[in-house]
Design a protein around this motif. Structure first.
Motif, PDB file in Angstrom:
ATOM      1  N   GLU B 108       0.840  -1.208   0.000  1.00 37.63           N
ATOM      2  CA  GLU B 108       0.000   0.000   0.000  1.00 37.63           C
ATOM      3  C   GLU B 108       0.875   1.258   0.000  1.00 37.63           C
ATOM      4  O   GLU B 108       0.630   2.205  -0.753  1.00 37.63           O
ATOM      5  CB  GLU B 108      -0.930   0.024   1.235  1.00 37.63           C
ATOM      6  CG  GLU B 108      -1.780  -1.238   1.437  1.00 37.63           C
ATOM      7  CD  GLU B 108      -2.898  -1.388   0.404  1.00 37.63           C
ATOM      8  OE1 GLU B 108      -3.138  -0.408  -0.344  1.00 37.63           O
ATOM      9  OE2 GLU B 108      -3.497  -2.486   0.314  1.00 37.63           O
ATOM     10  N   GLU B 142      -3.257  -9.907  -3.266  1.00 36.07           N
ATOM     11  CA  GLU B 142      -4.431  -9.051  -3.447  1.00 36.07           C
ATOM     12  C   GLU B 142      -4.022  -7.572  -3.433  1.00 36.07           C
ATOM     13  O   GLU B 142      -4.489  -6.779  -4.256  1.00 36.07           O
ATOM     14  CB  GLU B 142      -5.456  -9.371  -2.340  1.00 36.07           C
ATOM     15  CG  GLU B 142      -6.705  -8.511  -2.330  1.00 36.07           C
ATOM     16  CD  GLU B 142      -7.379  -8.382  -3.694  1.00 36.07           C
ATOM     17  OE1 GLU B 142      -7.340  -9.365  -4.459  1.00 36.07           O
ATOM     18  OE2 GLU B 142      -7.909  -7.286  -4.004  1.00 36.07           O
ATOM     19  N   ARG B 145      -2.611  -6.800  -6.793  1.00 33.24           N
ATOM     20  CA  ARG B 145      -3.654  -6.660  -7.821  1.00 33.24           C
ATOM     21  C   ARG B 145      -4.369  -5.313  -7.689  1.00 33.24           C
ATOM     22  O   ARG B 145      -4.603  -4.608  -8.658  1.00 33.24           O
ATOM     23  CB  ARG B 145      -4.670  -7.796  -7.699  1.00 33.24           C
ATOM     24  CG  ARG B 145      -4.295  -9.045  -8.504  1.00 33.24           C
ATOM     25  CD  ARG B 145      -5.458 -10.024  -8.589  1.00 33.24           C
ATOM     26  NE  ARG B 145      -5.835 -10.558  -7.281  1.00 33.24           N
ATOM     27  CZ  ARG B 145      -5.231 -11.605  -6.697  1.00 33.24           C
ATOM     28  NH1 ARG B 145      -4.223 -12.212  -7.309  1.00 33.24           N
ATOM     29  NH2 ARG B 145      -5.599 -12.032  -5.519  1.00 33.24           N
ATOM     30  N   ARG B 146      -4.707  -4.974  -6.428  1.00 34.38           N
ATOM     31  CA  ARG B 146      -5.467  -3.755  -6.160  1.00 34.38           C
ATOM     32  C   ARG B 146      -4.692  -2.517  -6.602  1.00 34.38           C
ATOM     33  O   ARG B 146      -5.245  -1.586  -7.182  1.00 34.38           O
ATOM     34  CB  ARG B 146      -5.780  -3.685  -4.666  1.00 34.38           C
ATOM     35  CG  ARG B 146      -6.924  -2.762  -4.294  1.00 34.38           C
ATOM     36  CD  ARG B 146      -7.376  -2.984  -2.847  1.00 34.38           C
ATOM     37  NE  ARG B 146      -6.278  -2.972  -1.904  1.00 34.38           N
ATOM     38  CZ  ARG B 146      -5.938  -3.999  -1.104  1.00 34.38           C
ATOM     39  NH1 ARG B 146      -6.625  -5.129  -1.121  1.00 34.38           N
ATOM     40  NH2 ARG B 146      -4.924  -3.896  -0.266  1.00 34.38           N
ATOM     41  N   THR B 147      -3.394  -2.518  -6.318  1.00 30.61           N
ATOM     42  CA  THR B 147      -2.584  -1.320  -6.573  1.00 30.61           C
ATOM     43  C   THR B 147      -1.946  -1.325  -7.953  1.00 30.61           C
ATOM     44  O   THR B 147      -1.369  -0.330  -8.388  1.00 30.61           O
ATOM     45  CB  THR B 147      -1.442  -1.230  -5.541  1.00 30.61           C
ATOM     46  OG1 THR B 147      -0.678  -2.444  -5.633  1.00 30.61           O
ATOM     47  CG2 THR B 147      -1.983  -1.071  -4.125  1.00 30.61           C
TER      48      THR B 147
END
Lengths: 494, 494
Positions: B108, B142, B145-147
């Motif tokens: 993140e 995950e 993938r999200r970022t």
């Protein structure tokens, strides 16, 4: 020691004789009272004939040693006699470094001096394939028969016997050991003794016998089978002169001792090399393999494989079965060593949940793999933790032996692959008499210059503590399987 | 170089793209503009996280390199930033050396800084078998993938790319070469680069990709198949995530380049180790062997075998057939090397009478064997004579290649096994462009301390002259057979 010059009685080659502690058979070959080096060069100190003098000096030979060359003079403080006849003392054993053509005449001279055995290092006989030189070898054999002098060779290195300080190279160990070696090839025998020495192996008697115009593999095998100093017999055979007698000798030897055989010349090209090397007949692969299986002999296909088997026989107590715990460093290494072991029919069983739970009590999850193989990389620098883990797994009833493994070339930092890790790994069982299971050690060494200095002393410490050290995963698995297979065949036959 | 942070277009992985000289696909992984080492320890200079800094210093990395640790401070003159956020410049590539549990959070933070790729060296994920940690790995994937940040690993060494000076160890060469390596294991990749370097092998791109929670063997194989800097692709695979895609990628790679595959975990114990190491599924031996045969891939079973095949591909011009003249030193060695070659289906044909006659003109009969193998022991110190003999046999139309062989441990005198013989052997073809046939060189080295100093420089001279040097008869025969077999299969398929 038998001091008579008579040929040894044939019926002396029996275990009863050995049990009474009597010297017998070919003993006189290995324990001469005096030696003459005939044909040693006086002019060139780098000439190959000088090797024998250097070998005798290095071995500490403590009985009369005479040098002979028509030119006379002196070498390293030793008088050089112009001929054998002019040597003042008696001579037991002659090492002939003379030109092939003069070899038969030298045998006649030997007879005048009462010599019992003459070894001809010289080549240029039947191995050349030249009819003249084949005839020359027959003349040499005939001279031996006529005079009663036993001939070793020609075209060979002769005898290395540390106990009596006979030697053919200045770089061989002075210490004796339980391994006897009969090798048709001189180079192969030097290789086995030298490389074997680096692995902790010591020899009782080594004979490079070359073209075998008189003393042959049968004489030597029968002798070593009855030799109380020899527990393991290694054979490098290119061809045999008398199949029936050889089989009988092999059978007897394999009954009483462990025999390891490397047969050279099992392919067409190899057989051609045999013909050129010692003029022997090679024989087919299937015949030899069947013979070994039948007689409980360990068959190997390279000198290094022979050395690995010797390391196993000498330093790894025979495991009670085929289950191994593999305990070492590296995830990729774990996978590859497990594959090597299981491919050869050794088993790497899953650890019991109980053992895993006990390891987990003090081992962090990250960077360690607590299955089997056990990758203990992350903890290996913590000696106490590693010792504790090692003790738990080696006491586990599911395993018959433990193999610790390390691949020094896999580490990202040289100091990690240096002495520290080797020392830590070795330290768990060096000087320990209470090890619950046999332990082998595989070190795949990097030869990166900056590491050699750190690694070699650690490896050598393990070897001199009589630990079974192997240099590749595959070599360890192969040698342990060969030794276990032979023990299993023997147990099944009993 | 593509400087956008977008994901690479999938359709860029084509040879047309490569032909136009465009960077494509995963190029951004191998050519970052800036790197941050997050989680490097500030207190302990021997801590493993420091390796990466030493690696970057040693490789001469010449773009911005940032160190991050909450404690701040300085290491070797580099400021340590308390967090990624506080780094002043932009960051392309993050090497995560943090605790497993904080890995998803770091992704993140990477997103805030516009990072494109994050490599997690950290272990303690799915390979532990612990459900909590399996979940942690899913969270990490995950977060990627999200970022849109591509993740390498976790549980791996990451990337070594000499061209862009990315490295994971301070002991790897700075020079680039034509070999690409995709390895699930970090230790195996370090081993291959380090041991390979000692044999003259250099790499284009090496990726240790570990648990492959995002970037996996398929991505990497597709990339290297189209990479103009990579001629040979080496794979160490423990398990695959998508069989169909992998097969397709392998097929394409093998069509354009030479592929060498080492599959780990082909036995039950090996598969258990795989599960513990990278949590992959191993697959059966027969499936893999069949796949390799079908696609013209060279299948090997150990890292050293892979290195020997690389030496063959890189340094031995492909022989036109299987006939070899074996030219070297030692009668016993001749027999054993002939057996090794013929056992593997290479032929050691009898020399023609004409060639033998020409050799006999200037070669004494004693101590030399003028068949095939040729034992030239007695003349090997006579450089002129040996060169003449070597030239005659290498021009003989009956042979496709020449193998010179020497076993340094077989000599009775250390100086014989030292530099002189190696130099003489090597000198016949070092810097010669007019060699009529491909020539390989087998040196079975003794590690006797007094010889290492003499032997190693001679060996290294041969290696740095790009000669194919092997360290055992069997290894040479095996590697040459594997390469010839693959060429024969390809020729038959064409």
């Amino acid at each position: 020691m038998n001091s008579s010059y008579d040929s040894p009685p044939a019926d002396c080659l029996h275990s009863a004789c050995v049990e009474r502690g009597e010297r017998h058979g070919l003993d006189f070959l290995f324990h001469p009272e005096s030696v003459a080096l005939v044909g040693i060069t006086t002019s060139n100190p780098l000439h190959w004939t000088r090797t024998f003098l250097d070998a005798f000096i290095e071995s500490g030979f403590d009985r009369p040693l005479y040098l002979v060359n028509p030119k006379g003079g002196e070498i390293k403080g030793h008088k050089v006699y112009p001929s054998l006849r002019e040597v003042p003392g008696s001579i037991d054993h002659v090492i002939g470094l003379v030109n092939a053509r003069t070899a038969p005449r030298l045998v006649e001279e030997c007879a005048e001096k009462g010599v019992r055995a003459a070894h001809f290092c010289t080549s240029g006989f039947s191995e050349t394939g030249d009819p003249d030189r084949i005839r020359l070898e027959s003349e040499l054999a005939e001279a031996g028969r006529r005079t009663g002098i036993r001939i070793i060779g020609p075209n060979c290195m002769g005898i290395y016997c540390p106990q009596s300080r006979l030697s053919f190279s200045p770089v061989l160990p002075r210490e004796s050991g339980p391994v006897g070696l009969i090798s048709q090839s001189g180079g192969n025998s030097v290789y086995l003794v030298r490389q074997g020495a680096l692995r902790g192996i010591r020899f009782s008697k080594v004979i490079s016998y070359g073209n075998a115009c008189d003393i042959n593999e049968n004489d030597l095998l029968e002798y070593l089978a009855g030799d109380p100093e020899t527990r393991i017999i290694c054979l490098y055979i290119e061809g045999i002169k008398d199949g029936k007698r050889f089989r009988k000798a092999l059978e007897k030897a394999a009954r009483d001792k462990t025999v390891i055989l490397l047969k050279g010349g099992l392919t067409e090209g190899g057989a051609r090399a045999v013909a050129g090397h010692t003029a022997a007949l090679a024989g087919s692969r299937s015949t030899w393999e069947a013979l070994c299986r039948q007689l409980g002999i360990i068959s190997v296909h390279s000198l290094d494989e022979m050395i690995d088997v010797l390391v196993t026989l000498l330093f790894l107590p025979l495991p009670g079965g085929r289950n191994a715990v593999l305990f070492g460093a590296g995830g990729g290494a774990s996978v590859l060593i497990a594959d090597e072991f299981e491919t050869r029919g050794l088993q790497v069983p899953a650890l019991s949940p109980d053992v895993i739970a006990r390891l987990q009590e003090f081992t962090p999850a990250a960077g360690n793999i607590l299955r089997n193989p056990i990758d203990y990389s992350q903890n290996m620098l913590d000696a106490e933790r590693t010792r504790k883990a090692f003790d738990i797994v080696s006491k586990w009833e599911g395993t018959d032996f433990v193999v610790t493994f390390i691949r020094t070339g896999q580490f990202v930092l040289p100091w990690l692959s240096g002495a520290r890790i080797n020392m830590l790994l070795g330290r768990f069982w060096i000087d320990r008499d209470d090890l619950p299971k046999p332990v082998a050690m595989v070190i795949e060494p990097s030869v990166l210059p900056q590491e050699a200095e750190a690694i070699l002393p650690a490896i050598n410490e393990c070897i001199s503590s009589r630990l079974p050290v192997y240099y590749s995963f595959g070599a360890a698995a192969n040698a342990i399987d060969l030794v276990l297979s032979q023990a299993e065949r023997r147990a099944a036959a009993d």
